[in-house]
Design an enzyme around this catalytic site. Structure first.
Site, short mmCIF file in Angstrom:
data_model
loop_
_atom_site.label_atom_id
_atom_site.label_comp_id
_atom_site.label_asym_id
_atom_site.label_seq_id
_atom_site.Cartn_x
_atom_site.Cartn_y
_atom_site.Cartn_z
N ARG A 265 0.87 -1.18 0.00
CA ARG A 265 0.00 0.00 0.00
C ARG A 265 0.90 1.23 0.00
O ARG A 265 1.57 1.51 0.97
CB ARG A 265 -0.84 -0.05 1.29
N HIS A 269 -3.23 4.46 5.17
CA HIS A 269 -4.37 3.53 5.30
C HIS A 269 -5.63 4.17 4.74
O HIS A 269 -6.35 3.58 3.94
CB HIS A 269 -4.54 3.16 6.78
N TYR A 278 4.50 5.05 11.36
CA TYR A 278 4.66 3.61 11.57
C TYR A 278 5.42 2.88 10.45
O TYR A 278 5.55 1.67 10.49
CB TYR A 278 3.29 2.94 11.81
#
Ligand SMILES: Cc1ncc(C[n+]2csc(CCOP(=O)(O)OP(=O)(O)O)c2C)c(N)n1
Ligand SMILES: [Mg+2]
Length: 368
Positions: A265, A269, A278
């Site tokens: 990805r 998100h 992160y």
């Protein structure tokens, strides 16, 4: 009674030790493993055009969140090979069970992009007619769509249809109980269902290593007796070849198939989080060099199937698509707030009636 310990049966279910690949990152062809016929050139060109449009759609949708036209958008930039191949492996009468991340697949399936974005705009329904499109509403509760897909596959078979069902699920979704129940029942029923795991290496901020100790998510199939494979999810040719085989096998009565597609990805998100908190620095850049769209384009150009004009025409068509979407999304949607009380109960409960009356009073007070 003899215990079934046929080692060959078990071996036949196992995925390839390394992800199946047809095209290397630089667009050159590699020798794929036997058993997966290469998709025809015309389908690859079609896939390329849909990928170009899909990526442009994705960028436009993210922009629409910034303009307040969409409540939320989970980008799938980088996952286009999975989404487009998933759709192209299906017939129009096959069913797709997507997640919230799979809007690009729905656009590739030919659904109206405004309808596709209805739910993410904050409406109470999914915008399109699932029965007509044979696409279930995009599912947010993780992995619940996998059990729905098995039920649909079994229902279609009982009706005598030779349709196949494909369920998309994320790497995080494979930790859910529903995913395991779905695999188990799919195998017990020998249901015509294909599970496509888009392993994009994160479940929001949780990296794969904290999600599972499995050597590959594809190994989760064998314990249930489900034939499994792993594939380079950024190689459209490979994903399509493997899914073609999985769908054909399911259609012919060979039972369920689990495909893990290794992908990434590229964006956050959703538009609402900051992935730099992160993800290690440099990781996205590393995956940029494995970009599925650039790879397919290099492959098609290298084989003389696509020229500069063809690529420019695909980009132009994608720009027009995005412009139409932007214009359509700029208009205020026509909504009826009372609709949310319909379609749940034939006879609404006293609580629902009370809530409806409260809303009516509130709206009337605003008009005064
Ligand atoms: C049953 C359930 N638990 C938790 C959530 C909250 N949640 C939404 S997305 C997400 C991460 C899912 O990751 P993955 O399955 O890898 O899919 P991706 O978002 O990467 O496509 C979580 C935990 C949810 N939607 N449903
Ligand atoms: Mg994920």
């Amino acid at each position: 009674m003899p215990v079934r310990t046929d080692r060959q049966v078990a071996d036949g279910l196992l995925p390839s030790p390394v992800p199946v690949r047809f095209v290397a990152e630089d667009g050159t062809a590699v020798e794929p493993p036997a058993g997966y016929p290469a998709p025809e050139d015309g389908r690859l060109l079609d896939a390329y055009r849909r990928m170009v449009t899909g990526r442009r759609f994705d960028r436009q949708a993210t922009a629409l969140t910034r303009q307040g036209r969409l409540a939320v958008y989970p980008s799938s930039r980088g996952q286009e090979a999975c989404q487009i191949a998933g759709v192209l492996a299906l017939r129009a009468d096959d069913w797709l069970f997507p997640t919230y991340r799979d809007s690009v697949a729905l656009v590739a399936r030919g659904l109206d992009p405004v309808e596709v974005l209805t739910l993410l705009r904050g409406d109470w329904h999914c915008g399109y007619d699932p029965a007509a499109a044979r696409v279930a509403p995009q599912c947010t509760p993780l992995a619940t769509q996998t059990v729905h897909a098995v039920g649909m596959a079994e229902a279609l078979r009982r009706k005598g249809e030779d349709a196949v069902v494909m369920a998309f699920v994320g790497d995080g979704g494979t930790s859910e109980g529903d995913f395991h129940e779905a695999l188990n029942y799919a195998a017990v029923l020998n249901a015509p269902v294909v599970f496509l795991v888009q392993n994009n290496r994160y479940a929001i901020s949780v990296p794969l290593a904290k999600q599972t100790a499995a050597p590959a998510l594809a190994y989760k199939g064998i314990g249930y007796g489900v034939r499994s494979e792993q594939v380079d999810g950024n190689d459209l040719v490979a994903v399509l070849a493997v899914l073609d085989t999985a769908v054909r096998r399911a259609r012919e009565g060979g039972g369920p198939f689990l495909v893990e597609a290794h992908t990434y990805r590229m964006d956050a998100h959703t538009n609402a989080d900051d992935p730099t908190r992160y993800r290690p620095a440099g990781e996205v850049e590393e995956w940029e060099s494995a970009d599925p769209l650039a790879r397919l384009e290099a492959y098609l150009r290298g084989r003389g199937l696509l020229g500069a004009d063809g690529a420019a025409a695909a980009r132009e068509a994608a720009e027009e698509f995005a412009a139409r979407l932007r214009d359509a999304m700029s208009a205020e949607p026509a909504t009826d707030p009372y609709e949310m009380f319909d379609h749940v109960f034939a006879d609404p409960t006293p609580q629902l009636r009370e809530q409806r009356d409260l809303l009516a009073a509130e709206l009337a007070a605003r008009e005064d």
